[in-house]
Scaffold this active site. Structure first.
Site, mmCIF file in Angstrom:
data_model
loop_
_atom_site.group_PDB
_atom_site.id
_atom_site.type_symbol
_atom_site.label_atom_id
_atom_site.label_comp_id
_atom_site.label_asym_id
_atom_site.label_seq_id
_atom_site.Cartn_x
_atom_site.Cartn_y
_atom_site.Cartn_z
ATOM 1 N N SER A 27 0.802 -1.222 0.000
ATOM 2 C CA SER A 27 0.000 0.000 0.000
ATOM 3 C C SER A 27 0.839 1.278 0.000
ATOM 4 O O SER A 27 0.507 2.233 -0.719
ATOM 5 C CB SER A 27 -0.965 0.007 1.190
ATOM 6 O OG SER A 27 -1.961 -0.981 1.018
ATOM 7 N N THR A 71 -5.974 -3.193 7.128
ATOM 8 C CA THR A 71 -5.934 -4.594 6.727
ATOM 9 C C THR A 71 -6.367 -5.429 7.924
ATOM 10 O O THR A 71 -6.793 -4.911 8.952
ATOM 11 C CB THR A 71 -4.525 -4.994 6.258
ATOM 12 O OG1 THR A 71 -3.618 -4.938 7.371
ATOM 13 C CG2 THR A 71 -4.026 -4.047 5.176
ATOM 14 N N LYS A 75 -10.457 -4.561 10.052
ATOM 15 C CA LYS A 75 -11.597 -4.106 9.251
ATOM 16 C C LYS A 75 -12.914 -4.159 10.016
ATOM 17 O O LYS A 75 -13.846 -3.409 9.698
ATOM 18 C CB LYS A 75 -11.691 -4.935 7.971
ATOM 19 C CG LYS A 75 -10.502 -4.762 7.041
ATOM 20 C CD LYS A 75 -10.637 -5.641 5.799
ATOM 21 C CE LYS A 75 -9.405 -5.552 4.920
ATOM 22 N NZ LYS A 75 -9.531 -6.395 3.694
ATOM 23 N N GLU A 87 -22.601 2.790 2.770
ATOM 24 C CA GLU A 87 -23.571 1.697 2.655
ATOM 25 C C GLU A 87 -22.889 0.343 2.519
ATOM 26 O O GLU A 87 -23.335 -0.651 3.105
ATOM 27 C CB GLU A 87 -24.482 1.946 1.445
ATOM 28 C CG GLU A 87 -25.559 0.895 1.262
ATOM 29 C CD GLU A 87 -26.445 1.175 0.067
ATOM 30 O OE1 GLU A 87 -27.273 0.301 -0.260
ATOM 31 O OE2 GLU A 87 -26.321 2.256 -0.530
ATOM 32 N N ASN A 96 -12.372 -0.880 5.358
ATOM 33 C CA ASN A 96 -10.924 -0.927 5.133
ATOM 34 C C ASN A 96 -10.349 0.467 4.917
ATOM 35 O O ASN A 96 -9.163 0.606 4.632
ATOM 36 C CB ASN A 96 -10.590 -1.815 3.927
ATOM 37 C CG ASN A 96 -10.979 -1.176 2.614
ATOM 38 O OD1 ASN A 96 -11.989 -0.471 2.519
ATOM 39 N ND2 ASN A 96 -10.185 -1.420 1.576
ATOM 40 N N GLY A 135 -14.527 -17.115 5.158
ATOM 41 C CA GLY A 135 -15.735 -16.510 5.694
ATOM 42 C C GLY A 135 -15.504 -15.254 6.508
ATOM 43 O O GLY A 135 -16.390 -14.833 7.241
ATOM 44 N N ALA A 139 -13.984 -12.061 2.763
ATOM 45 C CA ALA A 139 -14.975 -12.937 2.123
ATOM 46 C C ALA A 139 -16.320 -12.231 2.010
ATOM 47 O O ALA A 139 -17.031 -12.390 1.008
ATOM 48 C CB ALA A 139 -15.117 -14.234 2.907
ATOM 49 N N ARG A 159 -13.507 -23.972 6.684
ATOM 50 C CA ARG A 159 -12.901 -25.024 7.509
ATOM 51 C C ARG A 159 -13.860 -25.430 8.625
ATOM 52 O O ARG A 159 -13.902 -26.583 9.027
ATOM 53 C CB ARG A 159 -11.574 -24.532 8.100
ATOM 54 C CG ARG A 159 -10.501 -24.235 7.053
ATOM 55 C CD ARG A 159 -9.164 -23.956 7.707
ATOM 56 N NE ARG A 159 -8.202 -23.458 6.752
ATOM 57 C CZ ARG A 159 -7.513 -24.219 5.903
ATOM 58 N NH1 ARG A 159 -7.701 -25.523 5.908
ATOM 59 N NH2 ARG A 159 -6.641 -23.679 5.068
ATOM 60 N N PRO A 161 -17.708 -25.092 8.971
ATOM 61 C CA PRO A 161 -19.008 -24.668 8.423
ATOM 62 C C PRO A 161 -19.970 -24.140 9.487
ATOM 63 O O PRO A 161 -20.836 -23.320 9.172
ATOM 64 C CB PRO A 161 -19.548 -25.953 7.786
ATOM 65 C CG PRO A 161 -18.345 -26.775 7.493
ATOM 66 C CD PRO A 161 -17.371 -26.477 8.592
#
Length: 283
Positions: A27, A71, A75, A87, A96, A135, A139, A159, A161
């Site tokens: 960055s 990062t 976040k 939004e 971020n 997730g 994601a 990994r 669920p």
């Protein structure tokens, strides 16, 4: 260059990217290239930061500070520390980007736009059915990006669920059919329009995707260090199409530059094509 005062941006300002680990971040190179091209005397640094130190860091920024890029793992940690969310950040529960202006802390999510712009540039502008690995906060942005690209259904591979409630809820809010499956099911999937991996760069999914999936379906891997990732290597070995994570980094950073200079992620920069070009070359 003339002062970009229409957006209220100062001629000199301080900015930084925060996260942990942060030493590998590209960055600073991206943002410094952009501000030099725009004729702005802005300082942009990298700061090692975890969630425990974030509130104190924000509280001690003076008027010279214009904004922050965030990062992992910040976040979501930053959300209760902000005065306002755009939004997309509100929908994905992830910010971020923080604009520090007029005494306020405004949060944005440029990851969604960065993913969409990167995929469209690579020729992937429609995705009716997608596969998503991971997730977390990134994601969530990837799922929102898939929805923007026209996805109707997404298989989310985790990994654990049982930890998929948040991503399923986001899918419902986006109008998507989301099926959460264990990551071990990846070899059984051979039909999709797009695969997106948000696994960390050094992570090994522990399984191989089917040859058919690798040959026929583009992979967008948000990780960029180390490269290639285990999953990207699988795709490349099969002769498949891989969109590099640096493309997302590039495009989300361009949207951050828009925010920091004008306060608006939709407002194009002066001579934006040239700014994007110098940012790309900085990588």
């Amino acid at each position: 260059m003339s002062d970009p005062g229409a957006g209220g941006a100062p001629r000199a300002a301080r900015l930084a990217v925060l996260g942990s680990p942060i030493s590998h971040s590209r960055s600073p190179a991206l943002h410094r290239a952009a501000y030099a091209r725009l004729g702005l005397d802005w300082e942009y640094t990298a700061v090692e930061m975890d969630g425990a130190g974030l509130a104190g860091f924000l509280d001690t920024r003076d008027a010279a500070w214009r904004g922050l890029s965030l990062t992992m793992p910040l976040k979501q940690d930053v959300l209760p520390l902000l005065d306002d969310l755009d939004e997309i950040a509100r929908l994905t529960n992830a910010a971020n980007t923080v604009l520090l202006a007029d005494g306020l802390r405004r949060g944005f999510n440029t990851d969604v736009g960065g993913i969409v712009r990167a995929l469209r540039e690579a020729g992937c502008d429609r995705a009716g059915h997608g596969v998503l690995l991971g997730g977390g906060a990134t994601a969530a942005s990837a799922l929102a990006a898939m929805a923007e690209l026209g996805a109707q259904s997404v298989e989310v591979l985790l990994r654990r669920p049982e930890a998929g409630a948040a991503i399923s809820g986001l899918g419902a809010a986006l109008g998507l059919r989301v099926e959460v499956r264990p990551i071990g099911d990846l070899p059984a999937i051979d039909d999709a329009d797009l695969v997106v991996s948000t696994l960390p760069g050094g992570a090994d999914p522990g399984v191989a995707a089917s040859v058919r999936l690798r040959e026929r379906t583009p992979l967008f891997d948000v990780a960029y260090a180390p490269w290639p990732t285990t999953l990207a290597s699988q795709w490349l070995e099969a002769g498949g199409t891989v969109v590099h994570g640096l493309e997302m980094l590039l495009h989300q950073a361009l949207l951050q530059v828009r925010i920091f200079t004008s306060g608006d992620p939709l407002r194009e920069l002066p001579d934006e094509a040239a700014v994007l070009d110098v940012m790309r070359r900085s990588l």
